[in-house]
Design a protein around this motif. Structure first.
Motif, PDB file in Angstrom:
ATOM      1  N   GLU A  51      44.638  45.681   6.174  1.00 42.54           N
ATOM      2  CA  GLU A  51      45.811  44.397   5.556  1.00 42.54           C
ATOM      3  C   GLU A  51      46.146  46.033   4.626  1.00 42.54           C
ATOM      4  O   GLU A  51      47.806  45.759   4.322  1.00 42.54           O
ATOM      5  N   GLU A  52      45.320  46.620   4.525  1.00 45.64           N
ATOM      6  CA  GLU A  52      46.593  48.002   3.722  1.00 45.64           C
ATOM      7  C   GLU A  52      47.290  48.837   4.769  1.00 45.64           C
ATOM      8  O   GLU A  52      48.011  49.606   4.497  1.00 45.64           O
ATOM      9  N   LEU A  53      46.536  48.942   5.571  1.00 48.39           N
ATOM     10  CA  LEU A  53      47.306  49.543   7.259  1.00 48.39           C
ATOM     11  C   LEU A  53      48.873  49.450   7.242  1.00 48.39           C
ATOM     12  O   LEU A  53      49.412  49.820   7.839  1.00 48.39           O
ATOM     13  N   GLU A  54      48.845  47.710   7.055  1.00 45.68           N
ATOM     14  CA  GLU A  54      50.245  47.223   7.317  1.00 45.68           C
ATOM     15  C   GLU A  54      51.390  47.632   7.070  1.00 45.68           C
ATOM     16  O   GLU A  54      51.682  46.765   6.268  1.00 45.68           O
ATOM     17  N   LEU A 105      56.841  55.881   6.698  1.00 46.22           N
ATOM     18  CA  LEU A 105      55.537  56.544   6.515  1.00 46.22           C
ATOM     19  C   LEU A 105      54.360  55.923   7.534  1.00 46.22           C
ATOM     20  O   LEU A 105      54.688  54.676   8.462  1.00 46.22           O
ATOM     21  N   TYR A 106      54.536  57.099   8.386  1.00 48.26           N
ATOM     22  CA  TYR A 106      53.517  56.704   9.992  1.00 48.26           C
ATOM     23  C   TYR A 106      52.108  57.216   9.492  1.00 48.26           C
ATOM     24  O   TYR A 106      51.968  59.306   8.618  1.00 48.26           O
ATOM     25  N   VAL A 107      50.708  56.333   9.423  1.00 46.76           N
ATOM     26  CA  VAL A 107      49.947  56.719   8.811  1.00 46.76           C
ATOM     27  C   VAL A 107      48.793  57.251  10.549  1.00 46.76           C
ATOM     28  O   VAL A 107      48.474  55.854  11.493  1.00 46.76           O
ATOM     29  N   ILE A 108      48.019  57.952  10.622  1.00 42.55           N
ATOM     30  CA  ILE A 108      46.757  57.961  10.847  1.00 42.55           C
ATOM     31  C   ILE A 108      45.333  58.107  10.698  1.00 42.55           C
ATOM     32  O   ILE A 108      44.904  58.850  10.125  1.00 42.55           O
ATOM     33  N   PHE A 109      45.079  56.904  10.888  1.00 40.70           N
ATOM     34  CA  PHE A 109      43.784  56.448  10.001  1.00 40.70           C
ATOM     35  C   PHE A 109      42.905  56.580  11.601  1.00 40.70           C
ATOM     36  O   PHE A 109      42.735  55.921  13.014  1.00 40.70           O
ATOM     37  N   GLN A 110      41.454  57.324  10.829  1.00 43.19           N
ATOM     38  CA  GLN A 110      40.365  57.258  11.650  1.00 43.19           C
ATOM     39  C   GLN A 110      39.038  56.403  10.912  1.00 43.19           C
ATOM     40  O   GLN A 110      38.146  57.107   9.838  1.00 43.19           O
ATOM     41  N   PRO A 111      38.629  55.069  11.577  1.00 45.73           N
ATOM     42  CA  PRO A 111      38.007  54.245  10.885  1.00 45.73           C
ATOM     43  C   PRO A 111      36.687  55.427  10.677  1.00 45.73           C
ATOM     44  O   PRO A 111      36.368  55.951  11.221  1.00 45.73           O
ATOM     45  N   HIS A 112      35.674  55.283   9.480  1.00 42.61           N
ATOM     46  CA  HIS A 112      34.224  56.318   8.988  1.00 42.61           C
ATOM     47  C   HIS A 112      33.258  55.157   8.581  1.00 42.61           C
ATOM     48  O   HIS A 112      33.139  54.365   7.727  1.00 42.61           O
ATOM     49  N   GLU A 156      41.388  53.160  -1.734  1.00 46.26           N
ATOM     50  CA  GLU A 156      41.256  54.545  -1.601  1.00 46.26           C
ATOM     51  C   GLU A 156      42.543  54.400  -1.081  1.00 46.26           C
ATOM     52  O   GLU A 156      43.545  54.995  -0.853  1.00 46.26           O
ATOM     53  N   ILE A 157      42.836  53.849   0.005  1.00 46.11           N
ATOM     54  CA  ILE A 157      43.857  53.766   1.559  1.00 46.11           C
ATOM     55  C   ILE A 157      44.528  52.893   0.289  1.00 46.11           C
ATOM     56  O   ILE A 157      46.008  53.873   0.803  1.00 46.11           O
ATOM     57  N   LYS A 158      44.517  52.023   0.421  1.00 46.56           N
ATOM     58  CA  LYS A 158      46.273  51.468  -0.366  1.00 46.56           C
ATOM     59  C   LYS A 158      46.845  52.305  -1.770  1.00 46.56           C
ATOM     60  O   LYS A 158      48.152  52.270  -1.518  1.00 46.56           O
ATOM     61  N   ALA A 159      46.258  53.574  -2.485  1.00 40.66           N
ATOM     62  CA  ALA A 159      46.133  53.866  -3.728  1.00 40.66           C
ATOM     63  C   ALA A 159      46.969  55.231  -2.517  1.00 40.66           C
ATOM     64  O   ALA A 159      48.064  56.168  -3.723  1.00 40.66           O
TER      65      ALA A 159
END
Length: 436
Positions: free
Chosen positions: A357-360, A336-343, A320-323
């Protein structure tokens, strides 16, 4: 269930339970429920005339009430603990199973995209003045919480959830499958068992079956039942030509939509195929899609401030993150700046390398502490482990607006990402940037 007019739902603030609450309330039943805390969803429910309680310590069981409980609620520690075998006490899966034997079900399932696709399919029917009922675990700006009771002789469009094998015993007449991916292995134990669960549900569908053959795991099932294929590969009844077209019966159609990303184009095509099998012409579906706003928290546009666009997304699985990141990278003119909260600790542990890998792929990512979703910490599993050249760990969400303020520029995009309370951050960033 037909004789009982009062319903009490435990875990009513969850997306899968709130939609059931709204459906039953519109059906004319008196619906109340319990959740741990107030939220945007519980506020919406009260606007829909559903009373929500936040303390049930003094409640007692009644045989005249239908109780439906979420898997997130430790039901054996509630006032229902001695009545779990009674017919009027049902898990969400049991309720949906019983519902499916009383109604025709048009189901949508898949590891990713099922909520948006269910909402889209319901929108197509309603846009064409077909008042079907629907139940899906999300909300839209058009219809609010994803529950609606329509005409009783028409089908229910239902999001069919694989988590905890919820879909196992639901009687499904028509089924659309978006994809199969590795998830919920804390329940299924192995990917092979998850795939087998999908196989059984697919084979048990009664009438129209629509499958995405761009998904290799669906392809590998080698389903022999009659089915309709949508895919970018030659030979599909609905042949997708990215970025926004498909061919059916030698005629090319163009998709005009507010939704961003090739994954949405695929899901839209599948929904059009299933709608066509239910008597809705392709042109009528395409017209409906133009006005579909999308489901909240699915690449949801929050606003623009200082020329910086902000989006919010529920994605909590690497696919989902990759898409979502890929879709936004294609439209950004800046960074593109991403702020991610692992679940969940378990999911973070199992898929750590894929997440990283996807966040990078984003220009820069910030990772905050893991949202536990009721899980206990796993030693050594921490968001600090994500840190690298393009990934920054910040412990507190409250630090992020100020941290971003000195870095983001006009034409950049900021994406908040995750299934927890990270969704509250986007409006805070907009407010902070607007005041600076």
């Amino acid at each position: 269930m037909k004789k009982i007019e009062n319903v009490f739902i435990l875990g009513i603030g969850g997306s899968g339970m709130s939609s059931i609450a709204k459906y039953l309330a519109q059906k004319g039943m008196k619906v109340e429920g319990y959740d741990q805390r107030k939220s945007y969803i519980t506020n919406q429910l009260e606007q829909d005339a559903v009373k929500v309680y936040f303390d049930i310590d003094n409640f007692i069981y009644s045989p005249n009430v239908l109780y439906i409980y979420s898997s997130a609620v430790p039901i054996d520690k509630t006032f229902l603990k001695n009545n779990l075998a009674n017919n009027n006490v049902q898990s969400r899966a049991e309720f949906l199973e019983k519902l499916s034997y009383e109604n025709k079900i048009i189901g949508v399932t898949g590891t990713h995209g099922k909520t948006s696709t269910t909402a889209l399919l319901a929108h197509i029917f309603h846009h064409n003045n077909i008042d079907v009922s629907y139940i899906y675990g999300g909300s839209t700006s058009f219809h609010g919480i994803g529950g609606h009771y329509g005409k009783k002789d028409l089908p229910i469009i239902l999001e069919v959830d694989e988590a905890f094998n919820t879909f196992k015993d639901i009687k499904i007449d028509d089924l659309l499958v978006t994809n199969i991916d590795e998830d919920h292995l804390d329940y299924f134990e192995t990917f092979e068992k998850l795939i087998e669960a999908f196989r059984k549900v697919i084979l048990n569908s009664k009438n129209n079956l629509v499958l995405n053959y761009d998904d290799q795991n669906i392809n590998d099932l080698k389903i022999r039942n009659k089915h309709t294929i949508f895919s970018s590969k030659n030979g599909a009844e609905y042949k997708i030509n990215y970025p926004n077209k498909f061919i059916h019966n030698s005629k090319e159609y163009e998709i005009v939509s507010n939704l961003i990303g090739s994954h949405f184009v695929s899901n839209i095509t599948g929904a059009i195929a299933l709608a066509f099998l239910n008597g809705i012409e392709i042109e009528e579906s395409l017209e409906a899609i133009k006005s579909f706003p999308g489901v909240n928290r699915r690449t949801e546009y929050l606003g623009t401030v200082r020329g910086i666009k902000l989006y919010d997304d529920y994605g909590h699985h690497p696919t989902e993150i990759k898409a979502t990141i890929t879709a936004l990278k294609e439209i950004t003119k800046g960074k593109l700046y991403v702020i991610f909260q692992p679940h969940r600790y378990s999911r973070t542990n199992e898929k750590f390398e894929k997440f990283k890998e996807e966040l990078e792929y984003a220009d820069f990512s910030i990772v905050v502490d893991i949202y536990p979703a009721g899980e206990k910490p796993i030693p050594g599993v921490t968001s600090k482990n994500f840190e690298s050249k393009n990934i920054k760990y910040l412990k507190s969400i409250r630090m992020i607006p100020a941290y971003l303020s000195s870095r983001v520029k006009e034409n950049d995009i900021v994406l908040t990402l995750g299934a927890g309370d990270i969704t509250l951050l986007g409006p805070q960033i907009i407010k902070y940037l607007d005041e600076k």
